[in-house]
Design an enzyme around this catalytic site. Sequence first.
Site, PDB file in Angstrom:
ATOM      1  N   GLY A  78     -24.240  53.400 -69.092  1.00  0.00           N
ATOM      2  CA  GLY A  78     -24.924  52.123 -69.348  1.00  0.00           C
ATOM      3  C   GLY A  78     -25.826  52.210 -70.564  1.00  0.00           C
ATOM      4  O   GLY A  78     -26.032  53.275 -71.153  1.00  0.00           O
ATOM      5  N   ARG A 106     -30.361  53.076 -74.203  1.00  0.00           N
ATOM      6  CA  ARG A 106     -31.263  52.898 -75.364  1.00  0.00           C
ATOM      7  C   ARG A 106     -30.826  51.688 -76.175  1.00  0.00           C
ATOM      8  O   ARG A 106     -31.025  51.649 -77.382  1.00  0.00           O
ATOM      9  CB  ARG A 106     -31.247  54.149 -76.222  1.00  0.00           C
ATOM     10  CG  ARG A 106     -29.841  54.521 -76.595  1.00  0.00           C
ATOM     11  CD  ARG A 106     -29.735  55.618 -77.554  1.00  0.00           C
ATOM     12  NE  ARG A 106     -28.344  56.079 -77.518  1.00  0.00           N
ATOM     13  CZ  ARG A 106     -27.890  57.107 -78.145  1.00  0.00           C
ATOM     14  NH1 ARG A 106     -28.691  57.823 -78.863  1.00  0.00           N
ATOM     15  NH2 ARG A 106     -26.636  57.452 -78.071  1.00  0.00           N
ATOM     16  N   LYS A 115     -30.697  48.771 -80.864  1.00  0.00           N
ATOM     17  CA  LYS A 115     -30.416  50.138 -80.406  1.00  0.00           C
ATOM     18  C   LYS A 115     -31.662  50.984 -80.672  1.00  0.00           C
ATOM     19  O   LYS A 115     -32.096  51.081 -81.824  1.00  0.00           O
ATOM     20  CB  LYS A 115     -29.199  50.678 -81.172  1.00  0.00           C
ATOM     21  CG  LYS A 115     -28.649  51.978 -80.644  1.00  0.00           C
ATOM     22  CD  LYS A 115     -27.303  52.288 -81.293  1.00  0.00           C
ATOM     23  CE  LYS A 115     -26.836  53.687 -80.971  1.00  0.00           C
ATOM     24  NZ  LYS A 115     -25.591  54.035 -81.677  1.00  0.00           N
ATOM     25  N   ASP A 169     -35.608  58.526 -73.402  1.00  0.00           N
ATOM     26  CA  ASP A 169     -36.767  57.712 -73.788  1.00  0.00           C
ATOM     27  C   ASP A 169     -36.374  56.337 -74.323  1.00  0.00           C
ATOM     28  O   ASP A 169     -37.226  55.546 -74.712  1.00  0.00           O
ATOM     29  CB  ASP A 169     -37.603  58.457 -74.844  1.00  0.00           C
ATOM     30  CG  ASP A 169     -36.797  58.782 -76.096  1.00  0.00           C
ATOM     31  OD1 ASP A 169     -35.598  58.409 -76.158  1.00  0.00           O
ATOM     32  OD2 ASP A 169     -37.351  59.400 -77.014  1.00  0.00           O
ATOM     33  N   GLY A 170     -35.052  56.063 -74.375  1.00  0.00           N
ATOM     34  CA  GLY A 170     -34.597  54.751 -74.850  1.00  0.00           C
ATOM     35  C   GLY A 170     -34.800  54.553 -76.343  1.00  0.00           C
ATOM     36  O   GLY A 170     -34.595  53.460 -76.868  1.00  0.00           O
ATOM     37  N   ARG A 219     -16.551  48.345 -73.314  1.00  0.00           N
ATOM     38  CA  ARG A 219     -15.897  49.626 -73.569  1.00  0.00           C
ATOM     39  C   ARG A 219     -14.840  49.896 -72.495  1.00  0.00           C
ATOM     40  O   ARG A 219     -14.875  49.247 -71.440  1.00  0.00           O
ATOM     41  CB  ARG A 219     -16.963  50.748 -73.491  1.00  0.00           C
ATOM     42  CG  ARG A 219     -18.130  50.513 -74.425  1.00  0.00           C
ATOM     43  CD  ARG A 219     -19.455  50.845 -73.737  1.00  0.00           C
ATOM     44  NE  ARG A 219     -20.590  50.366 -74.544  1.00  0.00           N
ATOM     45  CZ  ARG A 219     -21.116  51.030 -75.557  1.00  0.00           C
ATOM     46  NH1 ARG A 219     -20.665  52.219 -75.849  1.00  0.00           N
ATOM     47  NH2 ARG A 219     -22.094  50.513 -76.260  1.00  0.00           N
ATOM     48  N   ASP A 240     -16.479  55.844 -72.912  1.00  0.00           N
ATOM     49  CA  ASP A 240     -17.584  54.878 -73.047  1.00  0.00           C
ATOM     50  C   ASP A 240     -17.874  54.574 -74.511  1.00  0.00           C
ATOM     51  O   ASP A 240     -18.668  53.672 -74.811  1.00  0.00           O
ATOM     52  CB  ASP A 240     -18.858  55.404 -72.366  1.00  0.00           C
ATOM     53  CG  ASP A 240     -19.250  56.786 -72.847  1.00  0.00           C
ATOM     54  OD1 ASP A 240     -18.429  57.708 -72.712  1.00  0.00           O
ATOM     55  OD2 ASP A 240     -20.362  56.945 -73.380  1.00  0.00           O
ATOM     56  N   ASP A 283     -20.448  53.251 -81.734  1.00  0.00           N
ATOM     57  CA  ASP A 283     -21.257  54.414 -81.356  1.00  0.00           C
ATOM     58  C   ASP A 283     -21.127  55.548 -82.382  1.00  0.00           C
ATOM     59  O   ASP A 283     -20.574  56.611 -82.114  1.00  0.00           O
ATOM     60  CB  ASP A 283     -20.951  54.881 -79.925  1.00  0.00           C
ATOM     61  CG  ASP A 283     -21.627  53.964 -78.917  1.00  0.00           C
ATOM     62  OD1 ASP A 283     -22.147  52.912 -79.334  1.00  0.00           O
ATOM     63  OD2 ASP A 283     -21.644  54.288 -77.721  1.00  0.00           O
TER      64      ASP A 283
HETATM   65  P1  AMP Z   1     -23.785  58.375 -76.452  1.00  0.00           P
HETATM   66  O1  AMP Z   1     -23.904  59.833 -76.632  1.00  0.00           O
HETATM   67  O2  AMP Z   1     -24.410  57.582 -77.544  1.00  0.00           O
HETATM   68  O3  AMP Z   1     -22.399  57.910 -76.211  1.00  0.00           O
HETATM   69  O4  AMP Z   1     -24.646  58.031 -75.140  1.00  0.00           O
HETATM   70  C1  AMP Z   1     -24.267  58.456 -73.854  1.00  0.00           C
HETATM   71  C2  AMP Z   1     -25.192  57.844 -72.836  1.00  0.00           C
HETATM   72  O5  AMP Z   1     -26.515  58.365 -72.965  1.00  0.00           O
HETATM   73  C3  AMP Z   1     -25.332  56.333 -72.918  1.00  0.00           C
HETATM   74  O6  AMP Z   1     -25.423  55.829 -71.612  1.00  0.00           O
HETATM   75  C4  AMP Z   1     -26.628  56.156 -73.674  1.00  0.00           C
HETATM   76  O7  AMP Z   1     -27.232  54.916 -73.400  1.00  0.00           O
HETATM   77  C5  AMP Z   1     -27.450  57.308 -73.115  1.00  0.00           C
HETATM   78  N1  AMP Z   1     -28.517  57.733 -74.039  1.00  0.00           N
HETATM   79  C6  AMP Z   1     -28.370  58.389 -75.201  1.00  0.00           C
HETATM   80  N2  AMP Z   1     -29.562  58.599 -75.796  1.00  0.00           N
HETATM   81  C7  AMP Z   1     -30.514  58.060 -75.000  1.00  0.00           C
HETATM   82  C8  AMP Z   1     -31.925  57.956 -75.056  1.00  0.00           C
HETATM   83  N3  AMP Z   1     -32.641  58.434 -76.089  1.00  0.00           N
HETATM   84  N4  AMP Z   1     -32.552  57.341 -74.032  1.00  0.00           N
HETATM   85  C9  AMP Z   1     -31.856  56.853 -73.002  1.00  0.00           C
HETATM   86  N5  AMP Z   1     -30.524  56.917 -72.881  1.00  0.00           N
HETATM   87  C10 AMP Z   1     -29.841  57.510 -73.862  1.00  0.00           C
HETATM   88 MG    MG Z   2     -22.133  55.804 -76.514  1.00  0.00          MG
END
Ligand code: AMP
Ligand code: MG
Length: 533
Positions: free
Chosen positions: A99, A102, A122, A134-135, A192, A261, A271
Amino acid sequence: MAVVLIMSLLKVNSPFTFHNTYAALGESFAVPTLPTPVKNPNWLAFNTSLMAELGVPITPVEQEALLPALAGNAVPSGATPIAQAYAGHQFGHFNPQLGDGRAILLGEVVTPQGQRKDVQLKGAGVTPFSRSGDGRAALGPVVREYLLSEAMHALGIKTTRALAAVATGQPVYRDTALPGAVLTRVASSHIRIGTFECFARRGEITQVKRLSDHVIARHYPDCAKSQAPYKALFEAVMAAQIALVASWMQVGFIHGVMNTDNMSIAGETIDYGPCAFMDTYDPATKYSAIDVRGRYAFGNQKSILQWNLARFAECLLRLIDEDVDVSVAYAEQALAGFSEQFDTVYFDLMAKKIGIQTRAIAEPMVIAFLTLLEDLQIDYTLAFRQLGQVLLMGTHEPFLQLLNDHSQAEQAAQQHKAIAWLEHWKSALAKQGDIANVDAGTHLQADTNAALVQGIQQVNPAIIPRNYQVEAVIAEALAVQQNMTAGAPARYPKFEALHRALQAPYDAAHESCDLAQPPTRAEQQGYKTFCGT
Ligand code: AMP
Ligand code: MG
């Protein structure tokens, strides 16, 4: 608590007219979530031309008024921000709980051409999906996504776009404290394969159907006319993703983290994390620090796409036919045709890169060319680009110059191999009537079909976002943010120069430009990219 937050977050007038068809799908699809304000927002970049494409031309004064909304310090009027639910297979393993951890979707806007686009922040703070994160996003990856996604768009490759990058004026903590930033991303949608998996894996067939119908209406309206709309949906997504990944291969792009995803149902590149463009051709190239085994290496992207599409097919099984055995038989048969369908699209693109019209002639010639590039360790982008120069100048020299990175003794043997391929290629061009004279060293210029060279140059970029250039731009942005003086406007000349050049990647003016030069092989050693946006 939520009410207090909504009350406390400033509202600003929005230049956009927002729609919320995704949020209307229901509670399990998305959770209302507000951005978390930041300390000292300031512009890194703003995409005026994309605003105009969205049907919202904007003046500099109006742009300033938009800063709080694009930093997450205010909610634009009409927006009902949400975080979207999704799951996904990461490096082959299913994760039911991903989900938008961030990312916060402000809403959808409809362009003057009637296209629906998501506008998403983002890095705008924690959401119900943040888990331990930390979002937030660090400035480096935000600058990287802005540059690369806009470069991909200019290359003619389907992608999410970057509308704005705003520095937050407050740190994010990774291995060390780094300046933070928020990216405003525009996408045809953020749905996705993992969005389907989120519901299908829980057996929530009603939700899978609702999502499928939304996707058909939004991205693939022709499927609604089909006798078998969900089969048609599978085939449309397969075709869109084949077209996408083949176009990545065409320009040497490595996504780096093709988890389900991170695969957009609309067939856009999405992404931008550890992605990068390959310099020297090697199908085993991978840059991502977390991709230890090279699952997402350049040359694996076709087979990973097929694996991902199998996961998508699994999500649709119960919609395709009441009898799941019938659905499975259909999916197996559709996926059995994947490889041939991919190759058709891929070799069609690659044939254009060498100016050969017939697939049967082009295919072995492309394979031989790639073998040559790997063997001789030649830069992927420039190897193709120089083919146009070979024809224009009537000499092999522009191509042979690419071997200069090697010792003299090596060069003689290598030149021999390169010339053999070039001669073979020119005979094929002569047979198809595009060049008149195939003698080595003679001046072809007068006898060469101008449309042939133009066609070759239109699909072979002169400039791509080179890793070392992107790193220099990020270093500049970090330095500027770390030495900000109150009141003084921040300037990013390296960002601006690279961004501008990447807007016209096929332009011959870049051929002699510094920004287009590849790094030496020594400089390429050990380059790593990271997910950590
Ligand atoms: P990604 O590696 O960009 O495909 O992200 C994988 C998952 O990790 C997704 O659900 C992102 O929303 C979550 N995510 C990545 N970085 C953060 C962050 N700094 N804070 C919260 N969720 C994160
Ligand atoms: Mg992603």
